[in-house]
Motif scaffolding. Structure first.
Motif, PDB file in Angstrom:
ATOM      1  N   PRO A   1      -5.070  -4.194  -3.678  1.00 44.31           N
ATOM      2  CA  PRO A   1      -3.954  -3.384  -3.163  1.00 44.31           C
ATOM      3  C   PRO A   1      -2.600  -3.807  -3.735  1.00 44.31           C
ATOM      4  CG  PRO A   1      -5.351  -4.187  -1.369  1.00 44.31           C
ATOM      5  CD  PRO A   1      -5.754  -4.925  -2.602  1.00 44.31           C
ATOM      6  N   LEU A   2      -1.815  -2.824  -4.106  1.00 45.56           N
ATOM      7  CA  LEU A   2      -0.433  -3.029  -4.528  1.00 45.56           C
ATOM      8  C   LEU A   2       0.230  -1.666  -4.549  1.00 45.56           C
ATOM      9  CD1 LEU A   2       1.615  -5.224  -5.690  1.00 45.56           C
ATOM     10  CD2 LEU A   2       1.103  -4.229  -7.927  1.00 45.56           C
ATOM     11  N   ALA A   3       1.486  -1.623  -4.184  1.00 48.00           N
ATOM     12  CA  ALA A   3       2.238  -0.374  -4.274  1.00 48.00           C
ATOM     13  C   ALA A   3       3.653  -0.696  -4.710  1.00 48.00           C
ATOM     14  CB  ALA A   3       2.239   0.358  -2.930  1.00 48.00           C
TER      15      ALA A   3
ATOM     16  N   ASN B   1       0.850  -1.200   0.000  1.00 48.79           N
ATOM     17  CA  ASN B   1       0.000   0.000   0.000  1.00 48.79           C
ATOM     18  C   ASN B   1       0.875   1.236   0.000  1.00 48.79           C
ATOM     19  OD1 ASN B   1       0.201   1.195   2.890  1.00 48.79           O
ATOM     20  ND2 ASN B   1      -0.110  -1.003   3.221  1.00 48.79           N
ATOM     21  N   GLY B   2       0.253   2.378  -0.213  1.00 47.68           N
ATOM     22  CA  GLY B   2       1.007   3.609  -0.369  1.00 47.68           C
ATOM     23  C   GLY B   2       1.837   3.995   0.834  1.00 47.68           C
TER      24      GLY B   2
ATOM     25  N   CYS C   1      17.537  21.107  -3.601  1.00 50.98           N
ATOM     26  CA  CYS C   1      17.932  19.882  -2.892  1.00 50.98           C
ATOM     27  C   CYS C   1      19.022  19.140  -3.642  1.00 50.98           C
ATOM     28  CB  CYS C   1      16.719  18.992  -2.685  1.00 50.98           C
ATOM     29  SG  CYS C   1      15.561  19.632  -1.448  1.00 50.98           S
ATOM     30  N   ARG C   2      18.919  19.121  -4.966  1.00 53.97           N
ATOM     31  CA  ARG C   2      19.941  18.440  -5.757  1.00 53.97           C
ATOM     32  C   ARG C   2      21.310  19.089  -5.533  1.00 53.97           C
ATOM     33  NH1 ARG C   2      16.729  15.837  -9.704  1.00 53.97           N
ATOM     34  NH2 ARG C   2      16.192  13.977  -8.502  1.00 53.97           N
ATOM     35  N   SER C   3      21.317  20.391  -5.434  1.00 49.00           N
ATOM     36  CA  SER C   3      22.601  21.076  -5.241  1.00 49.00           C
ATOM     37  C   SER C   3      23.208  20.759  -3.882  1.00 49.00           C
ATOM     38  CB  SER C   3      22.406  22.591  -5.388  1.00 49.00           C
ATOM     39  OG  SER C   3      21.622  23.108  -4.319  1.00 49.00           O
ATOM     40  N   ARG C   4      22.401  20.267  -2.948  1.00 50.12           N
ATOM     41  CA  ARG C   4      22.873  19.919  -1.604  1.00 50.12           C
ATOM     42  C   ARG C   4      22.964  18.403  -1.398  1.00 50.12           C
ATOM     43  NH1 ARG C   4      20.062  24.589  -1.524  1.00 50.12           N
ATOM     44  NH2 ARG C   4      20.663  26.246  -0.065  1.00 50.12           N
ATOM     45  N   LYS C   5      22.802  17.633  -2.466  1.00 49.71           N
ATOM     46  CA  LYS C   5      22.850  16.166  -2.419  1.00 49.71           C
ATOM     47  C   LYS C   5      21.819  15.608  -1.440  1.00 49.71           C
ATOM     48  CE  LYS C   5      27.657  15.523  -3.867  1.00 49.71           C
ATOM     49  NZ  LYS C   5      28.963  14.888  -3.533  1.00 49.71           N
ATOM     50  N   ILE C   6      20.632  16.178  -1.467  1.00 52.60           N
ATOM     51  CA  ILE C   6      19.514  15.669  -0.675  1.00 52.60           C
ATOM     52  C   ILE C   6      18.630  14.845  -1.609  1.00 52.60           C
ATOM     53  CG2 ILE C   6      17.468  16.261   0.673  1.00 52.60           C
ATOM     54  CD1 ILE C   6      18.862  18.862   1.454  1.00 52.60           C
ATOM     55  N   PRO C   7      18.487  13.546  -1.372  1.00 47.76           N
ATOM     56  CA  PRO C   7      17.641  12.724  -2.256  1.00 47.76           C
ATOM     57  C   PRO C   7      16.200  13.220  -2.289  1.00 47.76           C
ATOM     58  CG  PRO C   7      19.007  11.343  -0.862  1.00 47.76           C
ATOM     59  CD  PRO C   7      19.162  12.744  -0.338  1.00 47.76           C
ATOM     60  N   VAL C   8      15.580  13.080  -3.461  1.00 49.51           N
ATOM     61  CA  VAL C   8      14.243  13.603  -3.700  1.00 49.51           C
ATOM     62  C   VAL C   8      13.256  12.444  -3.855  1.00 49.51           C
ATOM     63  CG1 VAL C   8      12.783  14.942  -5.263  1.00 49.51           C
ATOM     64  CG2 VAL C   8      15.142  15.687  -4.783  1.00 49.51           C
ATOM     65  N   ILE C   9      12.182  12.475  -3.038  1.00 50.17           N
ATOM     66  CA  ILE C   9      11.113  11.469  -3.104  1.00 50.17           C
ATOM     67  C   ILE C   9       9.849  12.134  -3.611  1.00 50.17           C
ATOM     68  CG2 ILE C   9       9.697   9.832  -1.807  1.00 50.17           C
ATOM     69  CD1 ILE C   9      11.917   9.825   0.333  1.00 50.17           C
ATOM     70  N   PHE C  10       9.263  11.567  -4.654  1.00 48.59           N
ATOM     71  CA  PHE C  10       7.934  11.990  -5.100  1.00 48.59           C
ATOM     72  C   PHE C  10       6.906  10.989  -4.578  1.00 48.59           C
ATOM     73  CE2 PHE C  10       9.061  14.525  -9.226  1.00 48.59           C
ATOM     74  CZ  PHE C  10       9.709  15.464  -8.441  1.00 48.59           C
ATOM     75  N   ASP C  11       5.957  11.488  -3.814  1.00 44.04           N
ATOM     76  CA  ASP C  11       4.835  10.659  -3.372  1.00 44.04           C
ATOM     77  C   ASP C  11       3.744  10.756  -4.422  1.00 44.04           C
ATOM     78  OD1 ASP C  11       2.633   9.501  -2.253  1.00 44.04           O
ATOM     79  OD2 ASP C  11       2.670  10.648  -0.389  1.00 44.04           O
ATOM     80  N   GLU C  12       3.729   9.780  -5.328  1.00 43.27           N
ATOM     81  CA  GLU C  12       2.745   9.778  -6.409  1.00 43.27           C
ATOM     82  C   GLU C  12       1.676   8.709  -6.189  1.00 43.27           C
ATOM     83  OE1 GLU C  12       2.977  11.116 -10.189  1.00 43.27           O
ATOM     84  OE2 GLU C  12       5.179  11.035 -10.387  1.00 43.27           O
ATOM     85  N   VAL C  13       1.460   8.353  -4.949  1.00 37.03           N
ATOM     86  CA  VAL C  13       0.424   7.366  -4.655  1.00 37.03           C
ATOM     87  C   VAL C  13      -0.930   7.858  -5.157  1.00 37.03           C
ATOM     88  CG1 VAL C  13      -0.784   6.151  -2.805  1.00 37.03           C
ATOM     89  CG2 VAL C  13       1.704   6.428  -2.701  1.00 37.03           C
ATOM     90  N   PHE C  14      -1.196   9.142  -4.979  1.00 33.06           N
ATOM     91  CA  PHE C  14      -2.436   9.736  -5.489  1.00 33.06           C
ATOM     92  C   PHE C  14      -2.280  10.244  -6.921  1.00 33.06           C
ATOM     93  CE2 PHE C  14      -4.932  13.887  -5.610  1.00 33.06           C
ATOM     94  CZ  PHE C  14      -6.086  13.286  -6.092  1.00 33.06           C
ATOM     95  N   THR C  15      -1.175  10.877  -7.218  1.00 32.67           N
ATOM     96  CA  THR C  15      -1.062  11.639  -8.464  1.00 32.67           C
ATOM     97  C   THR C  15      -0.679  10.801  -9.678  1.00 32.67           C
ATOM     98  OG1 THR C  15       1.266  12.198  -8.028  1.00 32.67           O
ATOM     99  CG2 THR C  15      -0.415  13.693  -7.155  1.00 32.67           C
TER     100      THR C  15
ATOM    101  N   ILE D   1       5.966   4.525   1.117  1.00 32.96           N
ATOM    102  CA  ILE D   1       6.638   5.714   1.634  1.00 32.96           C
ATOM    103  C   ILE D   1       7.703   5.317   2.655  1.00 32.96           C
ATOM    104  CG2 ILE D   1       6.327   7.800   3.025  1.00 32.96           C
ATOM    105  CD1 ILE D   1       5.336   8.124   0.180  1.00 32.96           C
ATOM    106  N   GLU D   2       7.377   4.389   3.548  1.00 33.00           N
ATOM    107  CA  GLU D   2       8.352   3.933   4.540  1.00 33.00           C
ATOM    108  C   GLU D   2       9.606   3.407   3.838  1.00 33.00           C
ATOM    109  OE1 GLU D   2       8.009   3.697   7.956  1.00 33.00           O
ATOM    110  OE2 GLU D   2       5.888   4.117   8.291  1.00 33.00           O
ATOM    111  N   ILE D   3       9.394   2.637   2.786  1.00 35.60           N
ATOM    112  CA  ILE D   3      10.519   2.085   2.029  1.00 35.60           C
ATOM    113  C   ILE D   3      11.319   3.211   1.383  1.00 35.60           C
ATOM    114  CG2 ILE D   3      11.111   0.668   0.016  1.00 35.60           C
ATOM    115  CD1 ILE D   3       8.434  -0.910   0.773  1.00 35.60           C
ATOM    116  N   ALA D   4      10.625   4.180   0.816  1.00 38.84           N
ATOM    117  CA  ALA D   4      11.301   5.304   0.165  1.00 38.84           C
ATOM    118  C   ALA D   4      12.164   6.086   1.155  1.00 38.84           C
ATOM    119  CB  ALA D   4      10.268   6.215  -0.481  1.00 38.84           C
TER     120      ALA D   4
END
Length: 820
Positions: free
Chosen positions: A659-661, A434-435, A612-626, A439-442
């Motif tokens: 259900p699947l994510a 599930n979504g 964030c990219r310039s600071r080497k911060i990984p980026v997560i998109f939560d697209e569970v809805f979108t 997110i926890e995995i991400a």
């Protein structure tokens, strides 16, 4: 002989032919029993069974006041072959034989015939008048004795599925009218199909799919001949796979004892009735056969009545029983009014079929405008396709564990994801259920990547579970929502979902930015910029737009507003110092769903990703809805013109059927978990990881949504959905005095009602009167406080969406909230 007033009839046929869809899917009345008579094949005796049930209902001395309706929606070979005429004649003969002192009043009508019938039979027809006990009716008739789809093509009487259902619904209304004042069991209606279960209707749609919106209980006429066991079971499975309730199977005895294997297969849950052999010598016109079968048909009638009353009782009792034992999510039970429990009998495409008490009890369609918490996308055809795909997969795999294993559905699903929503950036697919868990995995992935990139973790061979070299936090947005598991809740800003009443452990391990939002009001798209941004010197055109397309234009990167956003983000990050590190950015691209259906300025999110990219911060998109066309594109990353390092998908991934994510990641993220020790692997998993049925449904859904052959809303380029919401009506709604803001994008149309104080916010009941009216008008909606929304699917026609908008606008005019 039958007579048709040819000129009048042809005009009626012409109007029906031009009709595309009924104004609203028809309802199924429950005031009296209605049954579909199906055949495992053509020529198995469906009409004999219909006539036998009619005789059992009408010709018993105890039921002389009963009423029977025989409906034949599709008839070919007419008028030489007329099943409704056969039933009428047979009942007249049996009436004289069994009870000559009791007069059986009858009527017979044929509603629509092809021009070929009119040409060859200019003086055909009769219609009895006055009160009747037996009503026989043919809805559509063609002259050539072939399949209805072929006859319709050859004879110029093409009839759309929706029109067949509308006509049938009108006949059901007549059943209710004629049966008014009678006991439930005194009126019985049967609808006899044409050919076999999977025989085509006039449009080519299989009849088991054609009649599915009504989900009428079924009597299956099986086959007692050699090979009949297989044919009967196949027909039975075709019906049950589509959600029909088969209450009995009846077939002619050919001396082959087919009933034994059938009863064994059905485990005695469905009665199997064996009829006497039909004489090949028809000199007595089957009268003796009907007499010999009378006790069997009486038994069948009682089975039908018993199943009907059991269904009615269950539907009536379900709300009370549910209140006693069910704990609903996101629901204050004390606020659920009497009559506020919706009983859903089934689903067909985008419509619930709900049990409803109007003048009488009905199963009525209600458009699922919340897409059952944003999961739904299929039309009725796709729903049946998914059911077949899942049935095959369940039979092939059941469930198989996934670590170090692979099966075809999972591999196909992963490949499609990496070629679609992950194209150009992702290289790995991680399956979950599930979504929220996606997110926890991400978060685990992102924090590992950050820790490796910043030297917090070096190559290890020993257990480091108790070491905490640094505390990692997320960078996220106000109004965010990423799920209800503990880690996902820690990654979202304080809200109604995370307060002490809901989550006493919540600390909010993040730095939460206040994002600018985009909305339409009074015909204009506007950007609302929160406090803390230095934007006072901006020109007015920087925050107002004439169309939504302008908001997404990448040319805005060179605007003054982009500089304002960059300065705000940099300033906030520079103020954050100490032992904690921002280890990941997580955000819902473009639309924040549970936070109130707010559209975040895509320019802000693009700038944020770059910072964030310039600071080497990984980026997560939560697209569970979108994700998966929810916003009009396959992935919302296309709207903000940048890609993540990690992205989470769910909901529409499987078409909403199971259900699947998934969590997708780049090669660099995957590599941060590679090492000689298992302890460095991603130690996360679920018993049902890569569930084969879920993966198969996802494959079918991904392919279906993006294929113009199955989804008419896909543009010729194959990258966008066509516009689903009428722009003029949306602008009218945005100018309504009851409306604060409107957001339309892809399959979403969200509306915030003007409200103040306690009337606003997630806990508000302000929208309840409006929602009750919309539900009465056939639209099921569930609010986010004073925010209501319409959510359709990627395959929904713009015509349906426009009807939804028109109903919403009409109900807004009658809504008392804004007048007070």
């Amino acid at each position: 002989m039958f007579r048709f007033p040819s000129g009048l009839l042809y005009c009626r046929l012409h109007r029906r032919k031009l009709s595309t869809t009924p104004s609203r899917p028809p309802s199924l009345p429950l005031s009296h029993p209605i049954y579909l008579i199906w055949g495992s094949n053509t020529g198995v005796g469906k009409t004999l069974v219909s006539a036998g049930i009619a005789a059992a209902s009408l010709l018993s001395s105890a039921t002389t006041s009963s009423q029977f309706h025989y409906l034949k929606p599709l008839q070919t070979g007419f008028p030489a072959d007329s099943d409704s005429r056969f039933v009428l004649n047979k009942l007249r003969q049996l009436s004289v034989l069994r009870n000559p002192s009791v007069h059986l009043s009858t009527s017979h009508r044929v509603l629509n015939v092809s021009p070929a019938v009119l040409e060859t039979n200019p003086l055909v027809g009769e219609e009895g008048r006055g009160p009747s006990e037996l009503h026989c009716k043919t809805l559509y008739a063609w002259e050539e004795a072939v399949s209805p789809h072929l006859a319709a093509e050859r004879e110029g009487l093409a009839v759309k599925d929706s029109v067949v259902l509308e006509t049938l619904g009108e006949c059901f209304e007549e059943v209710v009218e004629r049966g008014a004042g009678r006991e439930r069991s005194d009126v019985l209606c049967v609808v006899e199909t044409a050919g076999g279960v999977a025989s085509p209707g006039p449009s080519g749609t299989l009849q088991c799919d054609l009649y599915r919106p009504f989900r009428i209980p079924a009597v299956l006429v099986g086959d007692g001949r050699l090979g009949g066991i297989s044919g009967t079971i196949s027909a039975y499975e075709s019906l049950t796979l589509r959600g029909y309730d088969v209450v009995a199977v009846a077939f002619e005895d050919h001396g082959l004892l087919n009933e034994g294997p059938l009863m064994s297969y059905m485990r005695n849950k469905v009665p199997v009735l064996v009829l006497p052999p039909i004489p090949r010598d028809l000199s007595n016109d089957l009268i003796e056969w009907f007499e010999n079968s009378h006790h069997i048909f009486s038994n069948l009638k009682e089975i039908m009545l018993s199943a009907y009353f059991e269904r009615i009782k269950k539907l009536q009792d379900m709300p009370r029983e549910a209140r006693d034992i069910i704990w609903w999510p996101f629901t204050q039970h004390q606020l659920v009014p009497d009559g506020g429990v919706t009983v859903i009998d089934s689903r067909c495409g985008e419509n619930f079929s709900i049990f409803k008490v109007q003048k009488t009890e009905v199963i009525a369609p209600q458009f699922d405008a919340c897409a059952s918490w944003w999961t739904q996308g299929p039309d009725a055809i796709m729903q049946a396709e998914l059911a077949r795909e899942m049935g095959y997969t369940a039979a092939r795999f059941g469930h198989v564990m996934f670590p170090e294993n692979v099966h075809e559905p999972a591999l196909n699903c992963a490949e499609l994801l990496l070629q679609g929503v992950g194209k150009g950036w992702a290289s790995r697919t991680y399956f979950s259920d599930n979504g929220s868990t996606a997110i926890e995995i991400a978060l685990k992935m992102a924090f590992r990547k950050f820790s490796v990139d910043h030297g917090i973790i070096v190559d290890c061979h020993e257990d480091t579970t108790n070491e905490r070299p640094t505390e990692l936090m997320v960078l996220a947005l106000q109004r965010s929502y990423h799920g209800d598991t503990l880690g996902a809740m820690e990654a979202q800003a304080p809200s109604s979902y995370t307060g002490f009443l809901q989550q006493p452990w919540y600390t909010g391990r993040g730095l939460f930015l206040d994002p600018p939002s985009v909305f339409m009001h009074n015909n204009t798209w506007n950007i609302s910029i929160p406090e803390g941004y230095n934007w006072e010197n901006l020109k007015g055109e920087s925050i107002a737009f004439s169309s939504c397309d302008e908001v997404f234009h990448k040319g805005r990167d060179k605007s003054e507003l982009a500089t304002v956003y960059s300065s705000y983000i940099s300033e906030v990050l520079s103020r954050f110092k100490g032992s904690k590190n921002v280890g990941a950015l997580i955000m819902e691209p473009v639309i924040q769903g549970a936070g109130g259906m707010h559209m975040v300025d895509p320019l802000f999110q693009r700038v944020l990703v770059n910072e964030c990219r310039s600071r080497k911060i990984p980026v997560i998109f939560d697209e569970v809805f979108t994700g998966f066309w929810r916003l009009g594109v396959e992935t919302a990353a296309e709207l903000i013109h940048c890609v993540p390092d990690i992205a989470c998908f769910g909901k529409l991934l499987t078409g909403g059927i199971i259900p699947l994510a998934v969590t997708l990641a780049t090669s660099a993220v995957f590599d941060s978990f590679i090492g000689d020790s298992k302890l460095k692997a991603l130690l996360h998993g679920h018993s049902y990881s890569a569930h084969a049925m879920g993966c198969a449904a996802a494959v079918k859904s991904i392919q279906w949504f993006k294929d113009p052959c199955s989804n008419p809303n896909i543009t010729s380029e194959g990258r966008l959905l066509r516009e689903l919401w009428d722009d003029k009506m949306v602008r009218r709604i945005s100018s309504h005095p009851a409306i604060q803001r409107v957001v339309t994008l892809g399959t979403l149309c969200a509306v915030e009602l003007k409200a103040e104080g306690t009337s606003a916010g997630y806990g508000s009941l302000y929208a309840r009167p409006l929602l009750e009216k919309l539900r009465e008008d056939g639209i099921y909606m569930r609010p986010l406080g004073n925010v209501i929304y319409l959510l359709c699917g990627p395959c929904t026609s713009p015509e349906v969406c426009n009807k939804l908008l028109a109903k919403l606008h009409r109900q807004l005019d009658e809504f008392d909230g804004y007048k007070n």
